[in-house]
Scaffold this active site. Structure first.
Site, PDB file in Angstrom:
ATOM      1  N   GLU A 318       0.820  -1.226   0.000  1.00  0.00           N
ATOM      2  CA  GLU A 318       0.000   0.000   0.000  1.00  0.00           C
ATOM      3  C   GLU A 318       0.848   1.269   0.000  1.00  0.00           C
ATOM      4  OE1 GLU A 318      -2.936  -0.343   3.151  1.00  0.00           O
ATOM      5  OE2 GLU A 318      -3.367  -2.398   2.561  1.00  0.00           O
ATOM      6  N   GLU A 400      -5.533  -8.034   0.137  1.00  0.00           N
ATOM      7  CA  GLU A 400      -6.241  -7.674   1.381  1.00  0.00           C
ATOM      8  C   GLU A 400      -7.612  -7.201   0.986  1.00  0.00           C
ATOM      9  OE1 GLU A 400      -4.617  -4.830   4.147  1.00  0.00           O
ATOM     10  OE2 GLU A 400      -2.622  -5.691   3.901  1.00  0.00           O
TER      11      GLU A 400
END
Ligand SMILES: *[C@@H]1O[C@H](CO)[C@@H](O)[C@H](O)[C@H]1NC(C)=O
Length: 461
Positions: A318, A400
């Site tokens: 991320e 995720e």
């Protein structure tokens, strides 16, 4: 991973990625003036319309046109809208079957033009498609639905990027290629939650993701004891596949205040560690600390290599979000750090059990084809961009997610995720995200591979 970001994932209907469906039917046009009008009316003053007129008068928010559309099967269509936004740029809301809605932008135009409305998944039989006011004052001539083109075959790289990848990593890569686009691996963050799923659904996730977080030196020096390696080996020994991420606590510069405690030290907000400054020369003290940390993590990855565990390794995740320190200074220092990690672990530490999973979507963050095996996203709706980024040479995973994806939708949209992994506490056990009933459906679905179904994967590709 922040809760705010995860909340974006709630709308699983936003799975509008990919292009495809069986084309055995041509485009079909529906005239607006033949549809059901609510608060809108037919007009003919603006020239250039098709049929006997167009529809306008979107002045109340509920004003709309309702098209009734029959589809021979459940399939995906490309929607286009013939429109004139003669008073300047506008937006409309497209509502499918009274439920899922999306917004379509109309550029300003003084004549009728055709605008793409994205893709819509129609049910077999009767459907309704509403064009609802939003920013009103546009003229709708017609809509056209064209069965979406079938998805082109993948062109996945034959081998892992590390030429010295060991037999374990190669076997895993081959297995993943063999299932990609045909099935999806079920996955879960944390072994304990994977075991919870077994109790709830009678099925165990094929993949378990663990976190190297507590092996970060700035945590270890404050007393943490990592257990991720033991958990990974346990899942490997029962025939499962292992993914590893690393919430890398900043090497130094932790604020350790009331709001930003040391254990939050992977967050940008919790440290003044400057990745750009640290990487600016190989002689500076903070560069040395980065190397110290990578070497500490190498020890753990080596334990996995020695135990015969191939690892889907997803460091620097991320990054583009900027909320972790490795992404706080933009793409260039982050890519530099990725290259350093790759080089240090692969060439210096000879870790050849790793498959490298990159986890940002924006092209300017992409480290490059030479050091990335698999692309991934932590937000469903952006998968389409990933396909473009890797030119379909890299497999793509949903590493995720808050809500486990619905296999029927994945198949209808031909969204080829290699695996999904649901985040742990607060998501997998939260009915707002994953009801037990839905989890049971997913875990027992034919399209979803579970631990029992991947036994012997090593020899099956
Ligand atoms: C290393 O990083 C720390 C924490 O951000 C900072 O205070 C320090 O000045 C840096 N050291 C050097 C040599 O730049």
């Amino acid at each position: 991973m922040t809760r705010a970001l995860k909340s974006i994932l709630l709308g699983i209907a936003a799975l509008a990625v990919g292009t495809h469906a069986v084309p055995c039917q041509g485009p079909r046009t529906y005239q607006a003036e033949d549809a059901v009008l609510t608060g809108t009316h037919i007009d003919t003053a603006q020239p250039g319309y098709t049929g006997s007129g167009y529809v306008t008068g979107f002045d109340q928010s509920s004003d709309k046109i309702t098209f009734k559309i029959n589809s021979p099967s459940t399939r995906l269509y490309d929607l286009s809208i013939r429109v004139a936004a003669i008073y300047g740029e506008k937006r409309t809301t497209v509502v499918l079957n009274g439920a899922s809605s999306s917004e379509v932008y109309f550029p300003a135009s003084d004549s009728f033009i055709t605008v793409s409305g994205g893709q819509v998944l129609l049910n077999e039989g009767a459907n309704t498609l509403d064009i609802v006011s939003n920013w009103g004052w546009y003229l709708i001539d017609s809509i056209t639905l064209t069965p979406s083109a079938p998805r082109a075959a993948h062109n996945i790289n034959p081998n892992p990027v590390n030429p010295a990848a060991n037999a374990d990593a190669k076997a895993l890569y081959n297995y993943l290629k063999s299932i990609y686009g045909k099935k999806i691996l079920s996955g879960q963050q944390e072994l304990s939650w994977a075991n919870w799923i077994s109790q709830q659904t009678g099925k165990t996730p094929a993949l378990v993701s663990v976190d190297l977080m507590d092996y970060s030196p700035s945590r270890v020096e404050r007393g943490t004891v990592g257990t991720a390696v033991e958990e990974a080996i346990q899942h490997h020994e029962r025939g499962g596949i292992v993914s590893v991420l690393w919430h890398w606590n900043a090497p130094t510069g932790l604020y350790d205040t009331e709001e930003n405690r040391w254990w939050s030290g992977f967050y940008t907000r919790a440290t003044d560690f400057d990745v750009e400054q640290a990487l600016s020369s190989t002689t500076n003290a903070n560069y040395t600390l980065i190397i110290r940390d990578i070497d500490a993590i190498a020890v753990q990855l080596k334990r996995l290599q020695d135990a015969g565990v191939p690892v889907l390794f997803r460091p620097l995740h991320e990054a583009e979000g900027g909320w972790f320190w490795w992404g706080a200074k933009g793409p260039e220092p982050c890519k530099k750090l990725w290259n350093l990690l790759y080089d240090r672990l692969t060439n210096y530490h000879q870790l050849n059990n790793l498959l490298w999973v990159w986890n940002s979507i924006l092209p300017e963050w992409y480290p490059g084809d030479d050091t990335v095996d698999i692309l991934s996203a932590d937000v469903y709706a952006q998968g389409n961009g990933l396909v473009e980024l890797g030119q379909d040479k890299k497999m793509i995973a949903a590493t995720e997610v808050g809500a486990a994806p619905l296999p029927d939708l994945l198949q209808a949209y031909q969204v080829h995720w290699l695996w999904f992994a649901v985040w742990s506490d607060g998501f997998i056990n939260n009915a707002e995200w994953n009801s037990l009933e839905t989890l049971q459906t997913i875990y027992n679905h034919d399209y979803v591979l579970t631990l029992d179904e991947i036994q012997g994967w090593r020899n099956s590709a």
